[in-house]
Design an enzyme around this catalytic site. Structure first.
Site, short mmCIF file in Angstrom:
data_model
loop_
_atom_site.label_atom_id
_atom_site.label_comp_id
_atom_site.label_asym_id
_atom_site.label_seq_id
_atom_site.Cartn_x
_atom_site.Cartn_y
_atom_site.Cartn_z
CD GLU A 38 10.45 7.81 -3.37
OE1 GLU A 38 10.65 6.72 -3.87
OE2 GLU A 38 9.46 8.06 -2.64
CB SER A 78 10.03 -2.08 -4.68
OG SER A 78 11.03 -1.95 -3.70
NE ARG A 97 4.89 12.35 -8.84
CZ ARG A 97 5.23 11.79 -7.71
NH1 ARG A 97 5.88 12.48 -6.80
NH2 ARG A 97 4.94 10.53 -7.47
CB SER A 99 8.37 5.97 -10.83
OG SER A 99 9.66 6.12 -10.32
#
Ligand code: ADP
Length: 369
Positions: free
Chosen positions: A135, A186, A201, A189
């Site tokens: 993703e 939703s 990340r 991040s």
């Protein structure tokens, strides 16, 4: 030289928690020979996708985002941007089957949680294998590609202090690194991007990446509960005419004015929904006020997270993406004002026109590999 291409049609899919984003590459350089050989089913699918802007009851093509004359794997064509609620996946698969998809492609590039969740459904309904991509890889790749191919992709909000003069202005993304990427879907991040193939990340002790479950889904969920609204667009329309100061407790509600010792202006929200503790105030709050307060609450929380990450990382370039920002200038201006305020004017966040589609674009580009 003979160049081998993966068979058409070329799609990239990002199956998120709320929305499924579908990017379709329509080739525009089809030679007469190729046209002759093109299967009827393929031709029909191309026509169906490009001649309509609504599909079934809930599929929608964002025609204003269409990108012409782009190159992917040496082919020239147009990118089309389509979305539908992930909850409609069954209907989408039925439609795809009825259009003959099962007889065409065998593999489609997909990302997002739904690439896992719906893998079996794709196989069963349309005989398609999902080529799954990470993703965040897709997101970063998609942003860089779209930004390079669309000179008007990036913008910021100018004249923040005056709502009448506040407007979108083009932003030159020529020197972006490092930047903090805040994706508001939703959930939320945040990741730090240091170069085209270099982002982080998570790191041991320092906060580099952060997730928050309070995101666009929370806004829509709470807003539906509080106002009975039936869609995101309706929630935003309500919020646009609402007044959150009838719901929130402001600094001046507590101090009677500015709290000068800590440079807190009186208009700052001190306590989101803080007025809703007396019956009388609750009775006075209108649906639109509740919608506005929900929007402000969620947006301010995202702003705080972004600010903390930026401070921790000492990164001053902030880029906000994700469909929460769709038709949502209130949230964008609020984020921009919050960043401006807390950073004493050093942070000016950037927004991108293709908001929630970057994961799907990045995924489509994987067709290169
Ligand atoms: P995800 O990949 O998690 O689905 P998106 O980037 O697509 O994330 O953003 C989803 C959020 O976008 C929703 O939670 C909602 O706040 C907002 N949104 C914008 N347009 C719509 C829409 N038409 N339907 C539902 N949510 C929408």
């Amino acid at each position: 030289p003979v160049v081998s291409h993966p068979p058409m049609p070329w799609f990239g899919m990002d199956i998120g928690g709320t929305l499924c984003k579908l990017v379709y590459f329509e080739p525009k350089d089809v030679t007469p020979d190729e046209a002759l050989e093109e299967k009827e089913t393929l031709k029909n699918i191309r026509k169906y996708l490009t001649k309509n802007s609504a599909y079934g009851k809930t599929g929608h093509r964002d025609t204003h985002l269409q990108m012409d004359d782009v190159y992917i794997r040496g082919r020239r064509g147009t990118l089309h941007f389509i979305r539908f609620p992930t909850s409609e996946m069954d209907n989408f698969l039925t439609l795809a089957r009825n259009k003959g998809m099962a007889t065409l492609v065998s593999t489609v590039c997909a990302t997002g949680g739904g690439a896992y969740k719906f893998e079996q459904n794709f196989k069963k309904e349309v005989n398609m294998r999902l080529h799954k991509y990470d993703e965040l890889d897709s997101l970063v790749k998609g942003i860089l590609y779209v930004e390079m191919n669309n000179p008007h992709e990036c913008y910021y909000w100018a004249n923040l202090s005056d709502d009448k003069l506040c407007e979108k202005r083009e932003f030159d993304f020529k020197d972006p690194y490092p930047f903090l990427l805040v994706n508001i879907g939703s959930g939320v991040s945040v990741l730090a991007v240091y170069g085209p193939n270099n982002y982080k990340r998570v790191s041991g002790t320092r906060l580099l990446y952060m997730d928050s479950s309070l995101g666009g889904g929370t806004f829509l969920g709470l807003c539906s509960l509080l106002t009975g609204c039936n869609s995101f667009d309706e929630a935003i329309e309500l919020a646009t005419i609402g007044d959150n100061t009838r719901v929130d407790k402001l600094v001046k509600d507590i101090y009677g004015g500015d709290y000068e010792r800590f440079y807190l202006p009186g208009d700052l929200v001190a306590s989101s929904f803080g007025q809703m503790i007396t019956r009388e105030r609750c009775m006075r709050a209108r649906r639109e006020d509740l919608a506005r307060a929900t929007l402000v609450t969620i947006t301010n929380n995202i702003g705080s997270i972004a600010r903390m990450c930026a401070q921790n990382e000492k990164i001053n370039n902030l880029v906000f993406v994700g469909n929460f920002l769709r038709v949502n200038p209130i949230a964008m201006k609020l984020l921009a004002r919050a960043m401006d305020y807390w950073s004493h004017g050093t942070i000016q966040p950037v927004f991108l026109e293709h908001e929630g589609y970057f994961g799907a674009v990045g995924c489509l580009l994987e067709i290169d590999d």
